[in-house]
Design a protein around this motif. Structure first.
Motif, PDB file in Angstrom:
ATOM      1  N   PHE A  70       0.832  -1.209   0.000  1.00  0.00           N
ATOM      2  CA  PHE A  70       0.000   0.000   0.000  1.00  0.00           C
ATOM      3  C   PHE A  70       0.867   1.259   0.000  1.00  0.00           C
ATOM      4  N   GLN A  71       2.172   1.086  -0.147  1.00  0.00           N
ATOM      5  CA  GLN A  71       3.106   2.214  -0.028  1.00  0.00           C
ATOM      6  C   GLN A  71       3.672   2.680  -1.365  1.00  0.00           C
ATOM      7  N   ARG A  72       3.288   2.034  -2.464  1.00  0.00           N
ATOM      8  CA  ARG A  72       3.818   2.481  -3.753  1.00  0.00           C
ATOM      9  C   ARG A  72       2.734   2.406  -4.817  1.00  0.00           C
ATOM     10  N   MET A  73       2.977   3.090  -5.908  1.00  0.00           N
ATOM     11  CA  MET A  73       2.015   3.147  -7.000  1.00  0.00           C
ATOM     12  C   MET A  73       1.746   1.750  -7.563  1.00  0.00           C
ATOM     13  N   THR A  74       0.485   1.488  -7.897  1.00  0.00           N
ATOM     14  CA  THR A  74       0.139   0.241  -8.571  1.00  0.00           C
ATOM     15  C   THR A  74      -0.439   0.580  -9.939  1.00  0.00           C
ATOM     16  N   TRP A  75      -0.017  -0.144 -10.957  1.00  0.00           N
ATOM     17  CA  TRP A  75      -0.449   0.121 -12.330  1.00  0.00           C
ATOM     18  C   TRP A  75      -1.555  -0.849 -12.714  1.00  0.00           C
ATOM     19  N   ILE A  76      -2.654  -0.292 -13.207  1.00  0.00           N
ATOM     20  CA  ILE A  76      -3.784  -1.121 -13.626  1.00  0.00           C
ATOM     21  C   ILE A  76      -4.017  -0.913 -15.118  1.00  0.00           C
ATOM     22  N   LYS A  77      -4.392  -2.000 -15.799  1.00  0.00           N
ATOM     23  CA  LYS A  77      -4.452  -1.990 -17.257  1.00  0.00           C
ATOM     24  C   LYS A  77      -5.743  -2.657 -17.722  1.00  0.00           C
ATOM     25  N   PRO A  78      -6.575  -1.982 -18.488  1.00  0.00           N
ATOM     26  CA  PRO A  78      -7.797  -2.611 -18.984  1.00  0.00           C
ATOM     27  C   PRO A  78      -7.584  -3.486 -20.211  1.00  0.00           C
ATOM     28  N   SER A  79      -6.367  -3.516 -20.754  1.00  0.00           N
ATOM     29  CA  SER A  79      -6.064  -4.359 -21.909  1.00  0.00           C
ATOM     30  C   SER A  79      -5.386  -5.653 -21.451  1.00  0.00           C
ATOM     31  N   TYR A  80      -6.080  -6.766 -21.652  1.00  0.00           N
ATOM     32  CA  TYR A  80      -5.509  -8.064 -21.295  1.00  0.00           C
ATOM     33  C   TYR A  80      -4.246  -8.349 -22.110  1.00  0.00           C
ATOM     34  N   LEU A  81      -4.285  -8.054 -23.407  1.00  0.00           N
ATOM     35  CA  LEU A  81      -3.135  -8.365 -24.264  1.00  0.00           C
ATOM     36  C   LEU A  81      -1.912  -7.517 -23.918  1.00  0.00           C
ATOM     37  N   TRP A  82      -2.145  -6.287 -23.452  1.00  0.00           N
ATOM     38  CA  TRP A  82      -0.982  -5.497 -23.060  1.00  0.00           C
ATOM     39  C   TRP A  82      -0.329  -6.091 -21.811  1.00  0.00           C
ATOM     40  N   LEU A  83      -1.151  -6.546 -20.867  1.00  0.00           N
ATOM     41  CA  LEU A  83      -0.579  -7.184 -19.682  1.00  0.00           C
ATOM     42  C   LEU A  83       0.150  -8.469 -20.060  1.00  0.00           C
ATOM     43  N   MET A  84      -0.368  -9.170 -21.072  1.00  0.00           N
ATOM     44  CA  MET A  84       0.323 -10.383 -21.528  1.00  0.00           C
ATOM     45  C   MET A  84       1.731 -10.045 -22.033  1.00  0.00           C
ATOM     46  N   GLU A  85       1.841  -8.956 -22.769  1.00  0.00           N
ATOM     47  CA  GLU A  85       3.161  -8.519 -23.230  1.00  0.00           C
ATOM     48  C   GLU A  85       4.054  -8.174 -22.037  1.00  0.00           C
ATOM     49  N   ARG A  86       3.484  -7.456 -21.088  1.00  0.00           N
ATOM     50  CA  ARG A  86       4.258  -6.998 -19.921  1.00  0.00           C
ATOM     51  C   ARG A  86       4.739  -8.163 -19.061  1.00  0.00           C
ATOM     52  N   SER A  87       3.898  -9.184 -18.919  1.00  0.00           N
ATOM     53  CA  SER A  87       4.207 -10.297 -18.012  1.00  0.00           C
ATOM     54  C   SER A  87       4.801 -11.510 -18.734  1.00  0.00           C
ATOM     55  N   GLY A  88       5.028 -11.389 -20.040  1.00  0.00           N
ATOM     56  CA  GLY A  88       5.510 -12.547 -20.787  1.00  0.00           C
ATOM     57  C   GLY A  88       4.514 -13.685 -20.758  1.00  0.00           C
ATOM     58  N   TRP A  89       3.240 -13.323 -20.881  1.00  0.00           N
ATOM     59  CA  TRP A  89       2.150 -14.308 -20.807  1.00  0.00           C
ATOM     60  C   TRP A  89       2.233 -15.112 -19.507  1.00  0.00           C
ATOM     61  N   GLY A  90       2.494 -14.375 -18.416  1.00  0.00           N
ATOM     62  CA  GLY A  90       2.491 -14.997 -17.100  1.00  0.00           C
ATOM     63  C   GLY A  90       3.715 -15.840 -16.803  1.00  0.00           C
ATOM     64  N   THR A  91       4.842 -15.541 -17.448  1.00  0.00           N
ATOM     65  CA  THR A  91       6.047 -16.345 -17.218  1.00  0.00           C
ATOM     66  C   THR A  91       7.169 -15.562 -16.539  1.00  0.00           C
ATOM     67  N   LYS A  92       7.068 -14.241 -16.447  1.00  0.00           N
ATOM     68  CA  LYS A  92       8.146 -13.449 -15.844  1.00  0.00           C
ATOM     69  C   LYS A  92       8.119 -13.578 -14.319  1.00  0.00           C
TER      70      LYS A  92
END
Length: 198
Positions: free
Chosen positions: A42-64
């Motif tokens: 609760f002490q730092r910024m959290t980024w929220i994204k309404p695009s599922y595919l963009w989060l997939m890019e960011r997370s390596g499709w849940g592998t990072k």
């Protein structure tokens, strides 16, 4: 043709879905409580994204590392809209800001930040239009976690299935399973402030 900057999301009359990726400890605690709780920070910024595919890019499709659990967080549209009204872009735009100094000052004081990144295709290709990311600052995080959040759903199994289809080159099957997203409406003042095309 898709507009360069528009919000596309899964939403209904009262709520909107945003996506986040976490480790097991944060995801399990959030799913058990139905809202974010420790060890979520609760002490730092959290980024929220309404695009599922963009989060997939960011997370390596849940592998990072620390991004293996994919959560769909359904939040109140009233909270999302209020965040957008308070948001400042993370980069200077001459058509929006009077000067770089004004933008810099606004950015330093902002409790919500917005940045636009290239949207991604199912294959991971950069698309011509942009996807919004909203950074909720620590002054609003408790409100996000305890007031805005309506439901948290674990999309890790779906992500694993989609990842498998992609590895097999079966993009048609994968496409049918993607969360549906449509253009999200914003008021004109918010559109002007964030460079959203209406």
């Amino acid at each position: 043709m898709t507009s360069y900057r528009q919000i596309r999301a899964d939403y209904d009359r009262d709520t909107i879905v945003v996506y986040q990726a976490y480790n097991d400890a944060i995801a399990n605690a959030a799913l058990a409580a139905g809202r974010f709780t420790a060890p979520f920070s609760f002490q730092r910024m959290t980024w929220i994204k309404p695009s599922y595919l963009w989060l997939m890019e960011r997370s390596g499709w849940g592998t990072k590392s620390n991004q293996t659990r994919i959560l769909a967080v359904r939040i109140a549209r009233s909270g999302w809209d209020a965040a957008l009204r308070q948001a400042v872009l993370t980069s200077y735009h001459s058509g929006i800001h009077r000067s770089q100094d004004e933008w810099r000052q606004l950015c330093q004081q902002a409790i919500v930040h917005v940045q636009w990144d290239p949207e991604r295709s199912l294959r991971g290709k950069k698309l011509e239009h942009r996807s919004i990311q909203v950074g909720v600052g620590r002054h609003l995080i408790t409100e996000f976690a305890e007031t805005w959040t309506r439901e948290i759903v674990d999309l890790t199994p779906l992500t694993a299935k989609l990842r498998q289809f992609r590895q097999q080159g079966d993009y048609d099957k994968a496409k049918r399973l993607l969360p549906r997203e449509s253009i999200y409406p914003v008021d004109q003042a918010t559109a002007d402030q964030l460079g959203i095309e209406t």
